[in-house]
Write a protein that holds these residues in place. Structure first.
Motif, mmCIF file in Angstrom:
data_model
loop_
_atom_site.group_PDB
_atom_site.id
_atom_site.type_symbol
_atom_site.label_atom_id
_atom_site.label_comp_id
_atom_site.label_asym_id
_atom_site.label_seq_id
_atom_site.Cartn_x
_atom_site.Cartn_y
_atom_site.Cartn_z
ATOM 1 N N ARG A 169 0.851 -1.196 0.000
ATOM 2 C CA ARG A 169 0.000 0.000 0.000
ATOM 3 C C ARG A 169 0.880 1.238 0.000
ATOM 4 O O ARG A 169 1.834 1.341 0.772
ATOM 5 C CB ARG A 169 -0.912 0.005 1.233
ATOM 6 C CG ARG A 169 -1.728 1.300 1.341
ATOM 7 C CD ARG A 169 -2.670 1.314 2.533
ATOM 8 N NE ARG A 169 -3.938 0.689 2.204
ATOM 9 C CZ ARG A 169 -4.389 -0.433 2.760
ATOM 10 N NH1 ARG A 169 -3.671 -1.046 3.658
ATOM 11 N NH2 ARG A 169 -5.561 -0.930 2.413
ATOM 12 N N ALA A 170 0.560 2.190 -0.866
ATOM 13 C CA ALA A 170 1.314 3.436 -0.967
ATOM 14 C C ALA A 170 0.610 4.606 -0.297
ATOM 15 O O ALA A 170 1.221 5.649 -0.079
ATOM 16 C CB ALA A 170 1.566 3.779 -2.434
ATOM 17 N N THR A 171 -0.667 4.452 0.027
ATOM 18 C CA THR A 171 -1.481 5.580 0.454
ATOM 19 C C THR A 171 -1.670 5.661 1.960
ATOM 20 O O THR A 171 -1.494 4.691 2.697
ATOM 21 C CB THR A 171 -2.878 5.501 -0.195
ATOM 22 O OG1 THR A 171 -3.330 4.138 -0.156
ATOM 23 C CG2 THR A 171 -2.842 5.969 -1.623
ATOM 24 N N ALA A 172 -2.061 6.855 2.397
ATOM 25 C CA ALA A 172 -2.590 7.106 3.730
ATOM 26 C C ALA A 172 -4.041 7.535 3.561
ATOM 27 O O ALA A 172 -4.389 8.211 2.594
ATOM 28 C CB ALA A 172 -1.802 8.204 4.441
ATOM 29 N N MET A 173 -4.904 7.151 4.501
ATOM 30 C CA MET A 173 -6.319 7.493 4.407
ATOM 31 C C MET A 173 -6.706 8.528 5.470
ATOM 32 O O MET A 173 -6.303 8.425 6.635
ATOM 33 C CB MET A 173 -7.212 6.264 4.608
ATOM 34 C CG MET A 173 -8.714 6.569 4.538
ATOM 35 S SD MET A 173 -9.759 5.336 5.370
ATOM 36 C CE MET A 173 -9.560 3.941 4.273
ATOM 37 N N GLN A 265 -2.256 14.110 11.016
ATOM 38 C CA GLN A 265 -0.992 13.411 10.853
ATOM 39 C C GLN A 265 -1.232 12.222 9.932
ATOM 40 O O GLN A 265 -2.003 11.327 10.253
ATOM 41 C CB GLN A 265 -0.472 12.926 12.203
ATOM 42 C CG GLN A 265 0.826 12.144 12.131
ATOM 43 C CD GLN A 265 1.314 11.709 13.494
ATOM 44 O OE1 GLN A 265 1.022 12.340 14.499
ATOM 45 N NE2 GLN A 265 2.068 10.616 13.523
ATOM 46 N N MET A 266 -0.559 12.206 8.789
ATOM 47 C CA MET A 266 -0.801 11.191 7.767
ATOM 48 C C MET A 266 0.453 10.344 7.577
ATOM 49 O O MET A 266 1.550 10.877 7.376
ATOM 50 C CB MET A 266 -1.192 11.851 6.444
ATOM 51 C CG MET A 266 -2.409 12.763 6.536
ATOM 52 S SD MET A 266 -3.954 11.875 6.829
ATOM 53 C CE MET A 266 -4.231 11.158 5.217
ATOM 54 N N GLU A 267 0.277 9.036 7.647
ATOM 55 C CA GLU A 267 1.371 8.110 7.436
ATOM 56 C C GLU A 267 0.919 6.990 6.508
ATOM 57 O O GLU A 267 -0.253 6.616 6.495
ATOM 58 C CB GLU A 267 1.842 7.509 8.769
ATOM 59 C CG GLU A 267 2.357 8.533 9.759
ATOM 60 C CD GLU A 267 2.801 7.892 11.062
ATOM 61 O OE1 GLU A 267 3.337 6.759 11.012
ATOM 62 O OE2 GLU A 267 2.611 8.498 12.124
ATOM 63 N N ARG A 268 1.835 6.458 5.761
ATOM 64 C CA ARG A 268 1.532 5.382 4.822
ATOM 65 C C ARG A 268 0.961 4.170 5.561
ATOM 66 O O ARG A 268 1.446 3.780 6.607
ATOM 67 C CB ARG A 268 2.801 4.989 4.060
ATOM 68 C CG ARG A 268 2.569 4.016 2.931
ATOM 69 C CD ARG A 268 3.824 3.833 2.112
ATOM 70 N NE ARG A 268 4.949 3.352 2.918
ATOM 71 C CZ ARG A 268 6.178 3.177 2.441
ATOM 72 N NH1 ARG A 268 6.440 3.485 1.189
ATOM 73 N NH2 ARG A 268 7.141 2.723 3.203
ATOM 74 N N ASN A 269 -0.121 3.619 5.022
ATOM 75 C CA ASN A 269 -0.793 2.451 5.583
ATOM 76 C C ASN A 269 -1.420 2.727 6.947
ATOM 77 O O ASN A 269 -1.627 1.821 7.747
ATOM 78 C CB ASN A 269 0.164 1.251 5.685
ATOM 79 C CG ASN A 269 -0.576 -0.057 5.848
ATOM 80 O OD1 ASN A 269 -1.601 -0.294 5.211
ATOM 81 N ND2 ASN A 269 -0.076 -0.925 6.709
ATOM 82 N N VAL A 270 -1.748 3.989 7.218
ATOM 83 C CA VAL A 270 -2.387 4.389 8.475
ATOM 84 C C VAL A 270 -3.644 5.187 8.157
ATOM 85 O O VAL A 270 -3.652 6.026 7.256
ATOM 86 C CB VAL A 270 -1.429 5.226 9.353
ATOM 87 C CG1 VAL A 270 -2.158 5.836 10.546
ATOM 88 C CG2 VAL A 270 -0.261 4.355 9.834
#
Length: 313
Positions: A169-173, A265-270
């Motif tokens: 996964r490359a995205t943050a939701m 706060q945005m992090e990959r796969n979080v």
């Protein structure tokens, strides 16, 4: 431990060229690319398969292996050599044989990129470090969706053994939950956010531009009088992780009826989740700072994504 969705693929040589699937973007085959000097240009028909994936669609269900068509509606394949894209193909979920392609390649060493997404259009894949997603429709579209990728070395030889790949996964939701009910006057939501990226550097797995991302989410009458759960995505930067969201509830003529501004706060796969009463004031609140959460905030472990960062507003 963060658990990733896994897409298993095999790459094997075949003697007959299988039909390349139809795609949104016409496949380009550049036979003028120099072959590896050690091979003399001998070609190998390489079958690339996406067989299945672990289920990341619903964070409340038990993880299981599911067909790729249940995870994303589009697949993009690209092969590079010496920094240049030499072949690519894109597929839609409605294409026959979705998840499998065949490419005829000279023996040698390449880089392989695979991207799975559900956007309205495919990203540009001319450069592996500039995989760019854009909004495609006049209203702003839905160009940013949950996105998975693989990037790595592909060695083509006449005696290739079976090879397997994993899409990460490359995205943050960002997830917005309204604890109050949507008025019938609200017809759609507008998300404008900065601090993330609409472009993926597949060589690192992170966003690499400072994007101004815009997403419209249309709502029908079935959502009237009910709370809403809305989700948007970004490619987070490796260093800076704060994304600022301006969120507006729009009426018939796109007039702003309600709005809020939030910092997340945005992090990959979080998943970063905010919940609260949204339809109570037309005056935006000061941006909420995730570095100083209130007493109702918590960090929870989510078994499908990595973490769920939960805040209230």
């Amino acid at each position: 431990m963060k658990k990733m969705r896994r897409l298993m693929m095999t790459v094997v040589p075949v003697t007959l060229l299988l039909a390349v699937m139809c795609s949104c973007e016409k496949a380009v085959f550049d036979d003028n690319v120099p072959a590896s000097p050690a091979t003399g240009g001998e070609k190998v028909d390489v079958v690339i398969k996406v067989s299945e994936t672990e289920d990341y669609v619903n964070c409340d269900v038990t993880r299981s292996n599911v067909p790729v068509a249940q995870v994303c509606s589009k697949l993009c394949f690209a092969v590079y050599q010496n920094g240049e894209r030499v072949k690519y193909d894109n597929q839609k979920v409605t294409d026959s044989g979705f998840g499998q392609i065949t490419m005829s390649l000279d023996q040698g060493t390449y880089q392989l990129l695979i991207v799975g997404h559900s956007g309205t259009a495919n990203p540009t894949t001319t450069k592996a470090d500039q995989v760019k997603f854009t909004n495609q429709t006049a209203s702003g579209g839905t160009g940013f969706t949950d996105t998975f990728y693989y990037y790595g070395t592909l060695t083509v030889s006449s005696n290739m053994s079976e090879q397997k790949y994993v899409l990460k996964r490359a995205t943050a939701m960002f997830r917005l939950i309204t604890t109050d009910s949507k008025p019938a006057s609200v017809k759609r939501f507008y998300f404008y956010y900065t601090g993330g990226s609409g472009q993926l550097d597949a060589t690192t797995g992170y966003g690499n531009v400072n994007s101004q991302q815009k997403v419209y989410i249309d709502l029908d009458a079935s959502t009237d009088g009910k709370p809403l759960t809305l989700e948007v995505y970004t490619f987070p930067h490796q260093e800076s992780k704060i994304v600022t969201f301006k969120i507006e509830a729009l009426g018939d003529n796109d007039q702003t009826l309600y709005s809020k501004e939030l910092k997340a706060q945005m992090e990959r796969n979080v998943i970063t989740q905010y919940s609260g009463n949204f339809f109570t004031s037309t005056t935006p609140d000061p941006p909420t700072d995730p570095s100083t959460p209130d007493n109702n905030s918590s960090v929870l472990v989510d078994t499908e994504w990595g973490n769920l960062l939960e805040y209230t507003f």
